[in-house]
Design a protein around this motif. Structure first.
Motif, PDB file in Angstrom:
ATOM      1  N   GLY A  34       0.806  -1.199   0.000  1.00  0.00           N
ATOM      2  CA  GLY A  34       0.000   0.000   0.000  1.00  0.00           C
ATOM      3  C   GLY A  34       0.843   1.254   0.000  1.00  0.00           C
ATOM      4  O   GLY A  34       0.374   2.334   0.280  1.00  0.00           O
ATOM      5  N   ARG A  35       2.087   1.095  -0.273  1.00  0.00           N
ATOM      6  CA  ARG A  35       2.979   2.227  -0.112  1.00  0.00           C
ATOM      7  C   ARG A  35       2.799   3.254  -1.218  1.00  0.00           C
ATOM      8  O   ARG A  35       2.926   4.424  -1.023  1.00  0.00           O
ATOM      9  N   ASN A  36       2.560   2.803  -2.378  1.00  0.00           N
ATOM     10  CA  ASN A  36       2.117   3.754  -3.372  1.00  0.00           C
ATOM     11  C   ASN A  36       0.636   3.518  -3.589  1.00  0.00           C
ATOM     12  O   ASN A  36       0.039   2.664  -2.966  1.00  0.00           O
ATOM     13  N   ASN A  37       0.068   4.256  -4.450  1.00  0.00           N
ATOM     14  CA  ASN A  37      -1.370   4.129  -4.614  1.00  0.00           C
ATOM     15  C   ASN A  37      -1.743   3.205  -5.746  1.00  0.00           C
ATOM     16  O   ASN A  37      -2.845   3.196  -6.220  1.00  0.00           O
ATOM     17  N   PHE A  38      -0.788   2.462  -6.165  1.00  0.00           N
ATOM     18  CA  PHE A  38      -1.036   1.582  -7.285  1.00  0.00           C
ATOM     19  C   PHE A  38      -0.854   0.161  -6.813  1.00  0.00           C
ATOM     20  O   PHE A  38       0.246  -0.331  -6.658  1.00  0.00           O
ATOM     21  N   VAL A  39      -1.933  -0.478  -6.557  1.00  0.00           N
ATOM     22  CA  VAL A  39      -1.853  -1.795  -5.976  1.00  0.00           C
ATOM     23  C   VAL A  39      -2.403  -2.811  -6.940  1.00  0.00           C
ATOM     24  O   VAL A  39      -3.577  -2.787  -7.286  1.00  0.00           O
ATOM     25  N   ASN A  40      -1.546  -3.657  -7.379  1.00  0.00           N
ATOM     26  CA  ASN A  40      -1.972  -4.721  -8.286  1.00  0.00           C
ATOM     27  C   ASN A  40      -2.799  -4.183  -9.441  1.00  0.00           C
ATOM     28  O   ASN A  40      -3.869  -4.678  -9.751  1.00  0.00           O
ATOM     29  N   GLY A  41      -2.315  -3.151 -10.012  1.00  0.00           N
ATOM     30  CA  GLY A  41      -2.979  -2.650 -11.189  1.00  0.00           C
ATOM     31  C   GLY A  41      -4.238  -1.850 -10.909  1.00  0.00           C
ATOM     32  O   GLY A  41      -4.949  -1.473 -11.828  1.00  0.00           O
ATOM     33  N   TYR A  42      -4.484  -1.597  -9.677  1.00  0.00           N
ATOM     34  CA  TYR A  42      -5.698  -0.865  -9.345  1.00  0.00           C
ATOM     35  C   TYR A  42      -5.307   0.441  -8.723  1.00  0.00           C
ATOM     36  O   TYR A  42      -4.742   0.495  -7.643  1.00  0.00           O
ATOM     37  N   HIS A  43      -5.578   1.505  -9.400  1.00  0.00           N
ATOM     38  CA  HIS A  43      -5.194   2.792  -8.856  1.00  0.00           C
ATOM     39  C   HIS A  43      -6.263   3.268  -7.902  1.00  0.00           C
ATOM     40  O   HIS A  43      -7.426   3.389  -8.233  1.00  0.00           O
ATOM     41  N   ASP A  44      -5.838   3.518  -6.714  1.00  0.00           N
ATOM     42  CA  ASP A  44      -6.783   3.886  -5.676  1.00  0.00           C
ATOM     43  C   ASP A  44      -6.765   5.385  -5.470  1.00  0.00           C
ATOM     44  O   ASP A  44      -5.853   5.933  -4.900  1.00  0.00           O
ATOM     45  N   ASN A  45      -7.790   6.027  -5.919  1.00  0.00           N
ATOM     46  CA  ASN A  45      -7.795   7.473  -5.762  1.00  0.00           C
ATOM     47  C   ASN A  45      -8.341   7.919  -4.422  1.00  0.00           C
ATOM     48  O   ASN A  45      -8.503   9.087  -4.165  1.00  0.00           O
TER      49      ASN A  45
ATOM     50  N   CYS B 232     -11.363   4.489   5.187  1.00  0.00           N
ATOM     51  CA  CYS B 232     -11.694   3.466   6.176  1.00  0.00           C
ATOM     52  C   CYS B 232     -12.416   2.316   5.506  1.00  0.00           C
ATOM     53  O   CYS B 232     -12.892   2.418   4.380  1.00  0.00           O
ATOM     54  N   THR B 233     -12.492   1.240   6.230  1.00  0.00           N
ATOM     55  CA  THR B 233     -13.260   0.097   5.762  1.00  0.00           C
ATOM     56  C   THR B 233     -13.821  -0.600   6.992  1.00  0.00           C
ATOM     57  O   THR B 233     -13.636  -0.120   8.101  1.00  0.00           O
TER      58      THR B 233
ATOM     59  N   ARG C  63     -15.305 -12.509   1.059  1.00  0.00           N
ATOM     60  CA  ARG C  63     -14.366 -11.815   0.193  1.00  0.00           C
ATOM     61  C   ARG C  63     -14.138 -10.388   0.670  1.00  0.00           C
ATOM     62  O   ARG C  63     -13.005  -9.919   0.770  1.00  0.00           O
ATOM     63  N   ASP C  64     -15.230  -9.697   0.973  1.00  0.00           N
ATOM     64  CA  ASP C  64     -15.104  -8.322   1.456  1.00  0.00           C
ATOM     65  C   ASP C  64     -14.394  -8.261   2.801  1.00  0.00           C
ATOM     66  O   ASP C  64     -13.610  -7.343   3.077  1.00  0.00           O
ATOM     67  N   ARG C  65     -14.665  -9.235   3.640  1.00  0.00           N
ATOM     68  CA  ARG C  65     -14.001  -9.258   4.949  1.00  0.00           C
ATOM     69  C   ARG C  65     -12.490  -9.373   4.794  1.00  0.00           C
ATOM     70  O   ARG C  65     -11.727  -8.645   5.415  1.00  0.00           O
ATOM     71  N   GLU C  66     -12.102 -10.303   3.963  1.00  0.00           N
ATOM     72  CA  GLU C  66     -10.655 -10.510   3.811  1.00  0.00           C
ATOM     73  C   GLU C  66     -10.002  -9.327   3.126  1.00  0.00           C
ATOM     74  O   GLU C  66      -8.879  -8.938   3.464  1.00  0.00           O
ATOM     75  N   GLU C  67     -10.738  -8.748   2.200  1.00  0.00           N
ATOM     76  CA  GLU C  67     -10.155  -7.606   1.536  1.00  0.00           C
ATOM     77  C   GLU C  67     -10.035  -6.418   2.497  1.00  0.00           C
ATOM     78  O   GLU C  67      -9.042  -5.684   2.489  1.00  0.00           O
ATOM     79  N   ALA C  68     -11.060  -6.239   3.312  1.00  0.00           N
ATOM     80  CA  ALA C  68     -11.007  -5.147   4.289  1.00  0.00           C
ATOM     81  C   ALA C  68      -9.793  -5.315   5.195  1.00  0.00           C
ATOM     82  O   ALA C  68      -9.050  -4.361   5.473  1.00  0.00           O
ATOM     83  N   LEU C  69      -9.594  -6.540   5.628  1.00  0.00           N
ATOM     84  CA  LEU C  69      -8.458  -6.790   6.512  1.00  0.00           C
ATOM     85  C   LEU C  69      -7.140  -6.526   5.787  1.00  0.00           C
ATOM     86  O   LEU C  69      -6.208  -5.936   6.357  1.00  0.00           O
ATOM     87  N   ASN C  70      -7.074  -6.920   4.538  1.00  0.00           N
ATOM     88  CA  ASN C  70      -5.840  -6.671   3.796  1.00  0.00           C
ATOM     89  C   ASN C  70      -5.598  -5.194   3.565  1.00  0.00           C
ATOM     90  O   ASN C  70      -4.461  -4.718   3.639  1.00  0.00           O
ATOM     91  N   GLN C  71      -6.665  -4.467   3.277  1.00  0.00           N
ATOM     92  CA  GLN C  71      -6.496  -3.033   3.071  1.00  0.00           C
ATOM     93  C   GLN C  71      -6.072  -2.340   4.354  1.00  0.00           C
ATOM     94  O   GLN C  71      -5.332  -1.355   4.332  1.00  0.00           O
ATOM     95  N   PHE C  72      -6.579  -2.851   5.443  1.00  0.00           N
ATOM     96  CA  PHE C  72      -6.167  -2.296   6.735  1.00  0.00           C
ATOM     97  C   PHE C  72      -4.703  -2.646   7.005  1.00  0.00           C
ATOM     98  O   PHE C  72      -3.885  -1.788   7.317  1.00  0.00           O
TER      99      PHE C  72
ATOM    100  N   SER D 193      -2.343  -3.356   5.055  1.00  0.00           N
ATOM    101  CA  SER D 193      -1.392  -2.709   4.163  1.00  0.00           C
ATOM    102  C   SER D 193      -1.321  -1.207   4.398  1.00  0.00           C
ATOM    103  O   SER D 193      -0.444  -0.543   3.866  1.00  0.00           O
ATOM    104  N   GLY D 194      -2.249  -0.676   5.144  1.00  0.00           N
ATOM    105  CA  GLY D 194      -2.269   0.762   5.362  1.00  0.00           C
ATOM    106  C   GLY D 194      -3.061   1.513   4.316  1.00  0.00           C
ATOM    107  O   GLY D 194      -3.204   2.728   4.368  1.00  0.00           O
ATOM    108  N   LYS D 195      -3.592   0.798   3.384  1.00  0.00           N
ATOM    109  CA  LYS D 195      -4.382   1.451   2.351  1.00  0.00           C
ATOM    110  C   LYS D 195      -5.628   2.090   2.973  1.00  0.00           C
ATOM    111  O   LYS D 195      -6.054   3.166   2.566  1.00  0.00           O
TER     112      LYS D 195
END
Length: 734
Positions: A74-85, A545-546, A555-564, A566-568
DNA sequence: AAAAAAC
């Protein structure tokens, strides 16, 4: 590397120190929230606070914490091809509505994003070599990681796949799946105590992101109670007990230096085949305390009958190979995410071994889990419901399960889970107690549950590292009076002081560096609806936040945890699902937006911070809805040498006289317990609790002093006194 | 009363 964390921690404490928590005084109402900029605050005190904190912090960081630097999740805003604005600077665009938000990308590419993707070679924090039988972990491993730069396409292929973790199993370093059966056959045969060949790709995947900077050079002050017949002597270093080449190599790769206190005691106990009930504080290394000795035993003993059973099952089922798996070890956990986390640890410690760990839990595609099982399963991590399902489908047989672990054992044996546990352990084919080895771990273990737990144990050793159910002293605990209607605005105050970089300037005009992605905040609420609502509110307020709770898809649960993680999304709103066991580095602040109704839950929640020797902060919003936890909370604060608001003391005193059932949690008392509990609650609601009155009398209500005359630092109202004093001795005795 | 855990 370590100074980054120190600075951040220092910053966090300073930001919090300037928050005038007296806003929590109910008098002012919701409009009372205010952020005191640094130039208006009491400088002397703030300096002391910061310095004291930094001084204490240094002790906790004697090893460079191996943070996620290598992953770049999550260090840059480009994570796995997904730009997070959502994360670009301070201007948070209102994203799509929640159901679409945080999906992590088109086509699922971002799902579980921190598991794959390209990486940078990490700088080995503490080079360490363990030379035995060809292991030279640190040097070889890390230099070769560096050589892998530029091969990211390969890693992306593997890591980005949805459910990529089910694909890991091969030894061939990504060799085709077509010969997996042959691979599994070769895996089982041969000497289980000898390491299989290295696999640099896997090695990097497993160990480069590890946050296991567990370190503590001097401690041993922790009182340890180990009772039972012929209790084996504890160890002082991992070398003191023979865990074999594979385990030692993986310990080195994980950069573990010395065992934690619970590991010192639990490892020899488990190695000597004893049943165990172990209680140790949150964040003290319990998972490795059972995985290491169990795996080392399996490596030493080999697959035994389980192998023949599996082969027989395969023959019965013809060309499709093993239909039914017979794990040698079973680990049960109360939440899916915790099961996944334990599985990830098991993968590390089974690297270069013939043991294949698997994980099964609900909410995920069972077909995929079955296929993964069929590739071989020697150590199974599971949540109860899905495991029962797998057993009933004939996919799992526990006939040769010699090692049973209940993680978060008090939760696994409470009302919600006990029937399922009995179904798995007592009403099926699992070896009886005394034949199998049973181990239970938790930070809390109420007496009533301990008694229940004996049903599953034989001649067990009871191990308590620290007092059972106490909190780590390196968590600074704050309790603030906040009326329901003021909670949101008060939360914004806390967050504005700690989470998001803001334009607030200090007296010199310099921007304050606020902790960003390295400073995560976990906000607990009591209900799933409340979690959704609060997440939505924070999101509208511009916070990244998530949320995680049981009504969201897996799926959403695991993704939320990963985003958290990673600091995203550095803020996670959670229900009890995230209270236990989750090991998330960089959680600096736990906020109990709603306090839980029992003290065990509180202990586990705040235990998401202040882990492995780090310091953390926990802030709890308290109002007259929380009468039932008053006394237990007070006891916890006193025991952990925390400042106690005098209004809390007054309330606890009053409450004590209202309730004869205090301290008996409802779920432990059988049929009549719930009624008793309701009576207690009724007593509270009948007005005897008198929150406001008790609070306002705080000045003279308390029986404990607050350091005599020196009490008026920041938080003068409500006796919320004191600076952020914390113990100078962290959990490890540093 | 709520949360978690199978479909």
């Amino acid at each position: 590397m370590s100074h980054v964390a120190v600075e951040n921690a220092h910053g966090l404490e300073q930001q919090l120190a300037v928050l005038d928590l007296s806003a929590a005084d109910g008098q002012g109402g919701g409009t009372n929230r205010r952020y005191i900029p640094p130039h208006l605050r009491n400088k002397d005190v703030s300096k002391n606070v910061g310095n004291a904190f930094a001084a204490g912090r240094q002790g906790g960081y004697t090893i460079a914490p191996a943070t996620n630097y290598g992953w770049d999740g999550g260090r840059n805003n480009f994570v796995n091809g997904y730009h997070d604005n959502r994360m670009t600077g301070n201007t948070f665009n209102r994203g799509p509505p929640r159901m679409e938000r945080g999906r992590g990308g088109v086509g699922g590419g971002g799902y579980r994003g921190n598991r794959g993707g390209s990486f940078n070679p990490i700088n080995p924090a503490q080079p360490m070599s363990f030379d035995a039988g060809g292991w030279n972990t640190a040097k070889d491993a890390y230099s070769s990681f560096g050589n892998n730069r530029g091969k990211s396409a390969f890693f992306n292929d593997r890591g980005n796949a949805n459910r990529g973790r089910f694909e890991h199993g091969g030894f061939g370093g990504g060799g085709g799946g077509g010969n997996s059966r042959w691979v599994e056959e070769s895996r089982d045969d041969g000497d289980w105590s000898k390491p299989t060949p290295r696999n640099e790709r896997l090695e990097h995947e497993l160990f480069s992101g590890s946050n296991t900077g567990i370190n503590f050079e001097k401690y041993d002050d922790i009182p340890v109670e180990a009772t039972g017949q012929n209790c084996p002597h504890h160890i002082e270093s991992f070398q003191d007990v023979d865990m074999g080449e594979i385990v030692m190599g993986n310990i080195a790769l994980s950069r573990y230096t010395r065992p934690t206190p619970v590991q010192k005691y639990a490892i020899p106990i488990v190695k000597s085949k004893r049943d165990l009930m172990a209680c140790a504080q949150t964040g003290s290394g319990k998972t490795a305390a059972f995985l290491l000795p169990i795996l080392s035993q399996i490596y030493a003993d080999g697959p035994g009958e389980a192998l023949n059973a599996a082969k027989a099952s395969g023959q019965e089922n013809g060309k499709f190979g093993r239909r039914k798996q017979y794990p040698i070890s079973l680990v049960l956990a109360p939440t899916r995410e915790l099961a996944l986390q334990i599985y990830d640890e098991a993968r590390k410690f089974s690297y270069r071994s013939r043991v294949r760990p698997c994980v099964v839990y609900g909410g995920a595609d069972i077909g995929q889990q079955i296929r993964d099982l069929e590739r071989g399963c020697h150590l199974l991590v599971a949540t109860p419901g899905r495991l029962v399902d797998m057993m009933e489908r004939g996919k799992i047989g526990l006939d040769y399960c010699n090692y049973l672990v209940l993680d978060e054992a008090d939760r696994m044996l409470d009302m919600g889970f006990e029937p399922q546990i009995r179904r798995i352990v007592e009403q099926d084919t699992m070896p009886h107690k005394g034949i199998r080895q049973t181990m239970m771990f938790s930070a809390t273990f109420p007496k009533e549950i301990q008694i229940l737990a004996r049903d599953f144990l034989e001649e067990y050793i009871f191990l308590a590292v620290g007092r059972v159910g106490s909190t780590s002293e390196n968590i600074t605990q704050k309790v603030v009076w906040v009326e329901e209607s003021d909670k949101r605005s008060f939360l914004l105050d806390l967050l504005s002081a700690t989470v998001i970089p803001s334009e607030v300037q200090d007296s010199t005009g310099d921007n304050i560096e606020k902790p960003g992605k390295d400073s995560l905040t976990l906000v607990f609420v009591e209900t799933k609806k409340g979690a959704d609502a609060l997440e939505d509110f924070l999101y509208r307020e511009g916070y990244a936040c998530t949320s995680i709770h049981g009504d969201r898809s897996q799926r959403d649960r695991e993704e939320a945890l990963n985003q958290f993680r990673s600091g995203k999304c550095p803020i996670l709103v959670a229900t009890a699902v995230a209270a236990r066991g989750l090991d998330i580095s960089n959680v600096k602040h736990v906020i109990n937006f709603d306090l839980p109704s029992d003290i065990e839950e509180y202990v586990h929640r705040i235990g998401r911070t202040g882990r492995v020797g780090n310091l953390g902060l926990a802030t709890s919003f308290f109002n007259d809805k929380n009468g039932n936890i008053t006394k237990d909370l007070l006891d916890i604060l006193v025991e952990a040498k925390q400042e106690v608001p005098s209004w809390l003391e007054s309330l606890a005193y009053e409450h004590q006289h209202k309730s004869s059932n205090r301290g008996r949690s409802k779920r432990f008392s059988g049929g009549f317990g719930a009624r008793d509990y309701r009576q207690t609650a009724a007593g509270v609601n009948a007005g005897g609790f008198g929150g406001r009155g008790g609070r306002n009398q705080a000045g003279h209500g308390g029986t404990r002093g607050f350091g005599g005359g020196g009490f008026g630092n920041f938080y003068t109202s409500d006796g919320y006194g004191g600076n952020y004093s914390h113990s100078q001795v962290d959990w490890w005795g540093n």
